[in-house]
Design a protein around this motif. Structure first.
Motif, short mmCIF file in Angstrom:
data_model
loop_
_atom_site.label_atom_id
_atom_site.label_comp_id
_atom_site.label_asym_id
_atom_site.label_seq_id
_atom_site.Cartn_x
_atom_site.Cartn_y
_atom_site.Cartn_z
N ASP A 19 5.09 62.43 88.33
CA ASP A 19 6.02 61.36 88.70
C ASP A 19 5.60 60.01 88.13
N ARG A 20 4.47 59.93 87.45
CA ARG A 20 4.13 58.68 86.75
C ARG A 20 4.82 58.67 85.41
N PHE A 21 4.96 57.44 84.85
CA PHE A 21 5.56 57.38 83.51
C PHE A 21 4.57 57.94 82.51
N GLU A 22 5.10 58.37 81.41
CA GLU A 22 4.25 58.98 80.40
C GLU A 22 3.38 57.94 79.72
N ASN A 23 2.17 58.34 79.41
CA ASN A 23 1.33 57.45 78.62
C ASN A 23 1.86 57.42 77.20
N PRO A 24 2.35 56.26 76.78
CA PRO A 24 2.94 56.23 75.44
C PRO A 24 1.89 56.33 74.34
N GLY A 25 0.64 56.18 74.69
CA GLY A 25 -0.38 56.19 73.65
C GLY A 25 -0.29 54.94 72.80
N LEU A 26 -1.07 54.88 71.78
CA LEU A 26 -1.04 53.70 70.91
C LEU A 26 0.17 53.80 70.00
N THR B 15 -11.92 67.88 71.19
CA THR B 15 -12.76 66.89 70.51
C THR B 15 -12.79 65.56 71.24
N GLY B 16 -12.00 65.45 72.30
CA GLY B 16 -12.02 64.20 73.06
C GLY B 16 -11.01 63.21 72.57
N SER B 17 -10.24 63.51 71.55
CA SER B 17 -9.22 62.56 71.12
C SER B 17 -7.89 62.92 71.76
N HIS B 18 -7.04 61.90 71.98
CA HIS B 18 -5.81 62.09 72.73
C HIS B 18 -4.65 62.11 71.77
N PRO B 19 -3.94 63.22 71.73
CA PRO B 19 -2.73 63.20 70.89
C PRO B 19 -1.64 62.39 71.57
N GLY B 20 -1.04 61.46 70.90
CA GLY B 20 0.08 60.69 71.44
C GLY B 20 1.31 61.55 71.51
N PRO B 21 2.37 61.01 72.09
CA PRO B 21 3.60 61.80 72.24
C PRO B 21 4.19 62.18 70.88
N ASP B 22 3.96 61.35 69.90
CA ASP B 22 4.52 61.66 68.58
C ASP B 22 3.53 62.48 67.75
N GLY B 23 2.48 62.93 68.40
CA GLY B 23 1.51 63.74 67.68
C GLY B 23 0.59 62.91 66.81
N HIS B 24 0.69 61.57 66.93
CA HIS B 24 -0.17 60.71 66.11
C HIS B 24 -1.55 60.68 66.74
#
Lengths: 265, 382
Positions: free
Chosen positions: B40-47, B4-13
């Protein structure tokens, strides 16, 4: 009384007692301490008596630094030929007696009565010819003085050290030109005439008595000046204004920016 | 990125669904999502997870916020009304004493205070409203591709090529060379002014090298314009001095056949700006240099008042140390030693004016200044 006793361990009790103790001690001291100013001698003293009384005062209070015969020592300059105007200025503004050797004598509480200052001035004037205390018609009676000419003279001759608004300013190595706000006309005149400390002399040929009177009138006019634009920040010019903006104006702006950017919890 | 084009954050939010997102846009995170491709890049923490505010959960708090916002707006209204009342009721030039501020003009003070309240009330109310009650969920608005479609781009290239062809630039080298040369040198006037300065060079130099002073002019007090007797310059005195006649006929033009020596054709302020002089009397023994004694008169010396650094009036003379201090940048000159610089940014000593007395005992200039006064200029070596 019982309630008072119950509160004796209250955190404020100690501070309150301390204040009370200090107040009582200070009050007692003020009430019982011996007054330092001696009684003025009887009026209508003749000139010779005045000089004699002045010499007594000089020997008791000034001779440590200026020498027994006022010829000066390592600690203080000779007073021969400095004139009554110098004494009246230095002692009358509390600069003398000097509490401690420093880069510059500063205005202080006056230690002697007018009568005593007059006697000391008479004694110093008797040592050698020097500028006399100015006539009151140049220093006090300022009716009809040319304030605008006084301003012109002030801006050319005085303002580079004492600031355009008479707020004073810095010289080299800790010396400074004092602020000229609310100074008695007599003392302004005497300072110009005698050139105390770092200040150069502006004798009556350089700035005539009439012109000095105009300068005094201008200074008194500055004292009366209103602040239509708010606090003048001491009239120190761009440096004072800059400090205000850096230390007060910009922190307020930064604080507002931080507040705007923060989320409400 | 999911379907759907939305990005799940690491916490699934999950981010809120965005109707504009189609899944085909340039992705802002360039695929740097947790666990994919570039490890090797840091993780995208998301919002960060969205926290609810007091006013979102507690109706009482929301009501309180509403009242706060309303009272800030009310404060603004009070300010505006107060301003109008002050405008119509307070007389002009009425002064009141206010601690720390001194005597203030009452009308202007009230104008300031009320207008401040009026504007501040609106601002504070709006910000407080936005922070407490308006929605505060963060939304990512995806960016669309910026590049135009491929056929549009090709169209532009074709048009340009056709234009070049039709303008005949390739077939007519004369136009190509002449046009190129015209475009190549049109900036020269600007460069010449930048390098050569904007002033009239010869004339400016005459004005900068000379002052109103010349042999025989009396030294006059500033601003009252009295001649000065040598005997009146007592020890420790300072006189602020201008040359005799400096106020005469400003903007004079030379008559037929007449040649001015210096500065007669300048305005009074221009003359004063160069000719101001400081006259001091020191004990003769205080001088280190013999030039000061020779060019002075019985310990009376005259120096240019114009600082050699930036041209400020050097007027702060310390009677006891014989130092002259410039108020602008604290350059300090030693009067006992030819006014050499002993501190500060100035690089040259203050020029001395050679003085003597006339038959009536008045101080006069024995000559004009031997060197240009004031700061350096473009044709001056130092």
């Amino acid at each position: 009384m019982k309630s008072l006793a119950a509160r004796r361990r209250h955190p404020a009790a100690f501070a309150l007692l301390l204040m009370l103790g200090l107040l009582i001690t200070g009050g007692m001291y003020a009430a019982f301490a011996p007054t330092t100013t001696a009684q003025a001698t009887a009026p209508a003293a003749t000139a010779a008596e005045e000089v004699k009384a002045g010499e007594m005062l000089f020997l008791a209070n000034c001779s440590t630094c200026h020498g027994i015969n006022a010829v000066g020592t390592k600690e203080g300059p000779s007073l021969i030929g400095v004139g009554a105007a110098s004494v009246d200025f230095q002692v009358g503004t509390g600069r003398m007696p000097l509490p401690q050797a420093n880069v510059q004598a500063v205005r202080n509480t006056v230690q002697y009565t007018d009568e005593q200052i007059k006697q000391m001035a008479a004694y110093v004037a008797s040592l050698g010819p020097g500028p006399a205390i100015p006539d009151a018609k140049y220093t006090d009676d300022l009716e009809g003085a040319n304030v605008s000419r006084g301003g012109d003279i002030f801006r050319v001759n005085c303002s580079m050290c004492h600031n355009y608004a008479g707020s004073g300013g810095a010289l080299t190595r800790g010396k400074f030109a004092p602020p000229l706000r609310s100074i008695e006309g007599k003392h302004l005149y005497e300072a110009m005439l005698t050139g105390p400390q770092s200040m150069p002399v502006f004798n009556d040929q350089n700035i005539t008595p009439d012109e000095k009177r105009d300068v005094i009138a201008y200074m008194h006019e500055l004292d009366k000046a209103n602040n239509p634009g708010g606090n003048s920040l001491g009239s120190f010019g761009p440096v004072g204004d800059g400090y205000f903006l850096w230390l007060i104006g910009m922190p307020i702006m930064l604080g507002a920016a931080v507040w705007l950017g923060r989320k409400a919890a | 990125m999911n379907a759907t084009g939305s990005h799940p954050g690491p916490d699934g939010h999950a981010r809120p669904e965005n109707p504009h997102v189609t899944g085909n846009e340039v992705s802002l995170d360039h695929g740097h999502v947790a666990g994919v491709e570039v490890a090797d890049r840091f993780e995208n923490p998301g919002l960060p997870p969205h926290k609810l505010r007091h006013a979102d959960v507690d109706p009482k708090a929301a009501k309180r916020a509403e009242i706060q916002v309303a009272s800030m707006f009310a404060l603004s209204i009070v300010g505006t009304v107060g301003f109008l009342v002050a405008y119509f009721t307070i007389p002009m030039h009425k002064y009141v004493w206010i601690p720390w501020f001194g005597n203030l003009d009452l009308l202007h003070t009230l104008f300031g205070v009320f207008m401040g309240l009026s504007l501040l009330g609106i601002g504070l109310g709006a910000v407080h409203w936005a922070k407490t009650l308006m929605p505060d969920a963060e939304v990512v608005e995806e960016r669309h591709p910026i590049a135009s479609p491929q056929d549009s781009r090709q169209g532009v290239i074709d048009t340009l090529g056709r234009g070049a062809e039709q303008s005949q630039i390739g077939r007519r080298p004369l136009i190509k060379v002449a046009g190129g040369a015209a475009l190549g040198i049109f900036a020269l006037p600007m460069v010449v002014q930048l390098v050569g300065g904007l002033g009239p060079m010869g004339e400016a130099e005459r004005e900068l090298r000379n002052t109103f002073w010349r042999k025989g002019l009396r030294l006059m007090t500033d601003p009252e314009g009295r001649p000065i007797k040598a005997e009146d310059v007592t020890m420790g005195s300072v006189y602020h001095v201008l040359p005799e006649g400096i106020y005469d006929d400003p903007k004079q033009k030379p008559n037929e056949g007449q040649v001015f020596e210096h500065d007669q054709d300048l305005g009074v302020l221009e003359r004063k700006a160069k000719a101001a002089v400081l006259l001091m009397r020191l004990p003769s023994a205080a001088f280190v240099s013999s030039k000061a004694r020779d060019w002075g008169y019985q310990g009376i010396v005259a120096y240019s008042k114009i600082c050699t650094h930036a041209g400020c009036p050097v007027g702060l003379y310390e009677q006891q140390t014989h130092h002259l201090l410039c108020p602008c940048h604290q350059s300090t000159f030693d009067v006992t030693n030819d006014c050499e610089v002993i501190f500060g940014p100035a690089r040259r000593a203050l020029p001395q004016l050679k003085i003597t007395v006339d038959s009536q005992g008045y101080l006069i200039a024995d000559d004009g200044f031997a060197e240009p006064v004031g700061p350096s200029f473009w044709t001056r070596k130092r």
